[in-house]
Enzyme design. Structure first.
Site, PDB file in Angstrom:
ATOM      1  N   SER A   1       2.731  48.957  81.698  1.00 53.22           N
ATOM      2  CA  SER A   1       3.905  48.240  82.169  1.00 53.22           C
ATOM      3  C   SER A   1       5.182  48.990  81.766  1.00 53.22           C
ATOM      4  CB  SER A   1       3.876  46.804  81.632  1.00 53.22           C
ATOM      5  OG  SER A   1       4.762  45.979  82.335  1.00 53.22           O
TER       6      SER A   1
ATOM      7  N   HIS B   1      -1.842  41.480  85.964  1.00 55.86           N
ATOM      8  CA  HIS B   1      -1.028  42.451  85.252  1.00 55.86           C
ATOM      9  C   HIS B   1      -1.700  42.934  83.970  1.00 55.86           C
ATOM     10  CE1 HIS B   1       2.599  44.658  84.498  1.00 55.86           C
ATOM     11  NE2 HIS B   1       2.817  44.057  83.355  1.00 55.86           N
TER      12      HIS B   1
END
Length: 268
Positions: free
Chosen positions: A97, A231
């Site tokens: 991320s 995610h």
């Protein structure tokens, strides 16, 4: 009186030292994350590779230090802290991320300074820098930020339900979201190292196409690994992720060995 810590001691954490390592894997945490997120990877990765996790200011044992809300400024500081690592054998980067963007920017700084760079880069759960998308999570109130954490996962439910822990976590998370949401790539020469992009097929923040666009940020080989999940797909597929990383690093070991042999031949 204790002596002050060096930059390397302040910024880098090694949970499973491997003195005979072939490659050091420097890992960059996500927004709101800390070095300990990579403890499990340090245990499961092929023992030829040593995990070195970056600890950002303002969290865990660095909680009294000021937060850094700019990816470029944070990249400058991490690049400084990695000076000794660059001279201590081959290394690779893994960033998830926000950590993927930071790893990319640190690699660019090392190159621009004429220092050794990573032999391979793993970018996880993050769209390529050339894929711009406006983000306003850092502008939400605490309840809105909490809803985002619940939506993307990756935060222990015990933290989300504890007001005292949330009071410590939310400012750090907001800071990091501000850093990554205000980050903009302004072009420049691509990297030369191989890049492996990893992504969940249901990631609300990064599509498979967004991850594929990392291919345009290197002149080296590019590979894409898609996993089931959102995610934080890597929490559910940690063993498979570690296997993929280990296999790619083994290939990098072969490349490093071949380059060293060629160099010896040219100087003999």
């Amino acid at each position: 009186m204790a002596s002050p810590k060096s930059d390397e001691d302040r910024w880098l954490r090694v949970f499973q030292p491997r003195p005979e390592r072939e490659i050091r894997l420097v890992c960059f945490p996500h927004a709101g994350g800390a070095a300990t997120y990579y403890f499990a990877m340090s245990q499961q990765l092929d023992p030829r590779f040593e995990v070195t996790a970056v600890q950002y200011p303002g969290r865990q044992d660095r909680r009294t230090e000021p937060l850094v809300d700019s990816v470029p400024r944070l990249a400058d500081q991490v690049a400084d802290a990695l000076a000794a690592v660059c001279e201590d054998g081959p290394f690779a980067f893994f960033g998830h991320s926000m950590g993927a963007v930071l790893a990319f920017e640190v690699a660019r700084r090392l190159r621009d300074r004429g220092q050794a760079g990573p032999v391979r880069m793993f970018v996880s759960g993050r769209r390529a820098p050339s894929r711009v998308r406006e983000g306003r999570v850092h502008l939400r109130d605490d309840q809105g930020l909490l809803e985002e954490l619940r939506a993307v996962g990756g935060t222990d439910h015990r933290v989300l339900g504890d007001p005292e822990l949330l009071a410590a976590v939310l400012p750090v998370t907001r800071n990091d979201y501000r850093a990554v949401e205000t980050y903009r790539w302004h072009g420049g020469a691509p990297l030369e190292c191989p890049v492996t992009a990893l992504v969940g097929d249901a990631d609300p923040q990064t599509t498979v196409q967004d991850a594929e666009a990392w291919a345009g940020h290197t002149t080296g080989a590019f590979d894409l690994k898609v996993f089931q999940g959102g995610h934080f797909y890597l929490d559910a597929h940690r063993a498979a992720v570690c296997d993929a990383v280990s296999a790619a690093l083994a290939g990098s070991c072969d490349d490093v060995g071949a380059a060293a042999t060629a160099l010896e031949g040219s100087t003999s």
